[in-house]
Motif scaffolding. Structure first.
Motif, short mmCIF file in Angstrom:
data_model
loop_
_atom_site.label_atom_id
_atom_site.label_comp_id
_atom_site.label_asym_id
_atom_site.label_seq_id
_atom_site.Cartn_x
_atom_site.Cartn_y
_atom_site.Cartn_z
N ASP A 108 0.82 -1.21 0.00
CA ASP A 108 0.00 0.00 0.00
C ASP A 108 0.86 1.26 0.00
OD1 ASP A 108 -2.34 -1.45 -0.02
OD2 ASP A 108 -2.48 -1.54 2.17
N ASP A 111 2.46 1.56 -3.50
CA ASP A 111 1.41 1.87 -4.47
C ASP A 111 1.01 3.35 -4.37
OD1 ASP A 111 -0.49 0.94 -6.51
OD2 ASP A 111 -2.02 1.35 -4.99
N LYS A 112 0.86 3.84 -3.16
CA LYS A 112 0.51 5.24 -2.95
C LYS A 112 1.60 6.17 -3.46
CE LYS A 112 -0.63 8.58 0.70
NZ LYS A 112 -0.78 8.79 2.17
N LYS A 115 1.55 6.29 -7.31
CA LYS A 115 0.43 7.08 -7.82
C LYS A 115 0.66 8.57 -7.63
CE LYS A 115 -3.13 3.52 -7.22
NZ LYS A 115 -4.33 3.10 -6.45
N ASN A 145 -6.64 5.17 -19.46
CA ASN A 145 -7.45 4.39 -18.52
C ASN A 145 -7.01 2.94 -18.45
OD1 ASN A 145 -8.92 6.66 -17.94
ND2 ASN A 145 -10.67 6.11 -19.21
N ARG A 148 -4.79 2.28 -15.61
CA ARG A 148 -5.28 2.71 -14.29
C ARG A 148 -6.34 1.72 -13.81
NH1 ARG A 148 -6.79 8.94 -14.93
NH2 ARG A 148 -6.88 8.80 -12.66
N ASP A 150 -7.82 1.34 -10.95
CA ASP A 150 -8.92 1.92 -10.18
C ASP A 150 -10.00 2.49 -11.10
OD1 ASP A 150 -7.58 1.25 -7.91
OD2 ASP A 150 -6.73 3.24 -7.56
N ARG A 153 -11.92 -0.45 -12.64
CA ARG A 153 -12.81 -1.05 -11.63
C ARG A 153 -14.06 -0.20 -11.43
NH1 ARG A 153 -10.11 -2.07 -5.97
NH2 ARG A 153 -9.99 0.21 -6.07
N LYS A 154 -13.89 1.11 -11.43
CA LYS A 154 -15.05 2.00 -11.31
C LYS A 154 -15.98 1.84 -12.51
CE LYS A 154 -16.27 6.84 -10.49
NZ LYS A 154 -15.76 8.23 -10.33
N GLU A 157 -18.02 -1.35 -12.07
CA GLU A 157 -18.96 -1.21 -10.97
C GLU A 157 -20.16 -0.36 -11.39
OE1 GLU A 157 -16.61 0.35 -7.83
OE2 GLU A 157 -15.88 -1.61 -7.16
N SER A 255 -9.57 -10.15 -11.35
CA SER A 255 -9.17 -8.87 -10.76
C SER A 255 -7.67 -8.86 -10.43
CB SER A 255 -9.99 -8.61 -9.50
OG SER A 255 -9.69 -7.33 -8.97
N LYS A 259 -4.95 -6.35 -12.39
CA LYS A 259 -4.17 -5.40 -11.59
C LYS A 259 -2.68 -5.54 -11.87
CE LYS A 259 -4.15 -3.41 -6.96
NZ LYS A 259 -4.75 -3.49 -5.61
#
Length: 335
Positions: A108, A111-112, A115, A145, A148, A150, A153-154, A157, A255, A259
């Motif tokens: 995490d 990854d942060k 980004k 995209n 990316r 995230d 995934r959006k 969803e 997933s 990723k």
């Protein structure tokens, strides 16, 4: 070889080894759009643009980018295009990330950090003006995209909320994709060595099994990948690239694989070539549509067979009517 249980913790700055000498290496991909920033009609000089951008990256971010990792494609008939239209587009790849992890092992945290650094690079590059021998151009920069996770995934969803009943999904259950689409990889990397230059289903299955349990697989030629009819480019040799569609056992396996594929390029041991593929999730229900079509065909087959079968006696009776009982042809006139 890394198993699927460790895919969750694979740092975005690390390489994943696959079968057949292939590996997934980290990258930052930026899409570039070049517009005119003055009233000049002088054509864009690609070499000058590349030189200016490479120098900017080095002085601003301390990045050394090889010329091959900066691609520029000019549009045809620039004089006929509107002034607000772009004169060229391009792609920039950054492949060095060692300075970002600093021996950090927490996923995490790394990854942060990646980004935040990516957004900082885009923020400083997007909208800058480049003066090339007195001619000004404005640069537009964005992360696609497809790189990316995230964002994708959006997308699915939201798609499950507004479009849950389409493409074979029941409105009573949540729509969760399980299929990835990979475009822009060399066909020969997935071929059987010394057998054929065309991609092999068996080889492809073996390679992608490292990313999860596979339910279905499809491989086809993909010669039109990332090509624009309005661009100046050489003719494409058919069969060089392939499109790979992989359906995993479930959404979780899918997933994890998506990723890992995001933000990476494919490389083969002993080759300098890097396949800067594009990955996405299947929005069209490719395998489900194929299954529905096959089921529809299977339902219609008995009808066709019955129709053919019923026509046989009619043809036989029509043929037999022309013969008498003693197997001689009926006479049209009395003797």
């Amino acid at each position: 070889m890394t198993n699927t249980h460790s895919l969750d913790t694979l740092l975005p700055t690390k390489t994943l080894d696959l079968d057949s000498g292939l590996s997934l290496v980290p990258r930052l991909k930026l899409n570039l759009t070049i517009h005119r920033a003055d009233a000049s009609i002088k054509p864009l000089d690609e070499w000058q643009l590349k030189t200016a951008l490479i120098n900017f990256l080095n002085t601003t971010f301390k990045l050394t980018v090889p010329e091959d990792d900066l691609q520029v494609y000019k549009f045809k008939d620039v004089k006929k295009r509107k002034r607000e239209d772009p004169v060229a587009r391009g792609k920039l790849f950054v492949r060095e990330f060692k300075f970002l992890d600093d021996n950090i092992v927490d996923f995490d945290e790394v990854d942060k950090k990646v980004k935040e650094w990516r957004e900082m690079v885009v923020g400083k590059m997007d909208g800058i003006e480049l003066s090339l021998v007195g001619v000004k151009f404005k640069l537009g920069v964005e992360v696609p995209n497809s790189d990316r996770f995230d964002v994708m995934r959006k997308e699915w969803e939201e798609d499950s909320v507004f479009d849950g009943g389409d493409r074979g999904y029941s409105r009573a259950r949540k729509r969760e994709p399980d299929t990835i689409v990979l475009r822009g990889v060399p066909s020969r990397w997935f071929a059987e060595t010394r057998v054929s230059s065309k991609p092999s289903m068996l080889v492809t299955h073996t390679i992608f099994s490292a990313l999860g349990k596979i339910r279905n697989l499809d491989v086809s030629e993909d010669d039109g990948f990332d090509k624009d009819a309005d661009e100046d480019s050489e003719d494409i040799v058919p069969g060089l690239q392939c499109k790979i569609v992989v359906r995993f056992e479930d959404h979780m396996e899918f997933s994890k694989a998506l990723k890992v594929l995001c933000g990476r390029s494919m490389q083969k041991q002993g080759s300098r070539l890097k396949a800067d593929y594009e990955v996405s999730w299947d929005k069209d229900g490719i395998f489900r549509n194929n299954r529905s079509q096959n089921e529809e065909n299977s339902r219609s087959m008995p009808k066709v067979a019955a129709y053919s079968y019923r026509s046989e006696p009619a043809r036989y009776q029509s043929h037999a009517a022309r013969f008498s009982e003693n197997n001689t042809r009926s006479k049209r006139f009395k003797e």
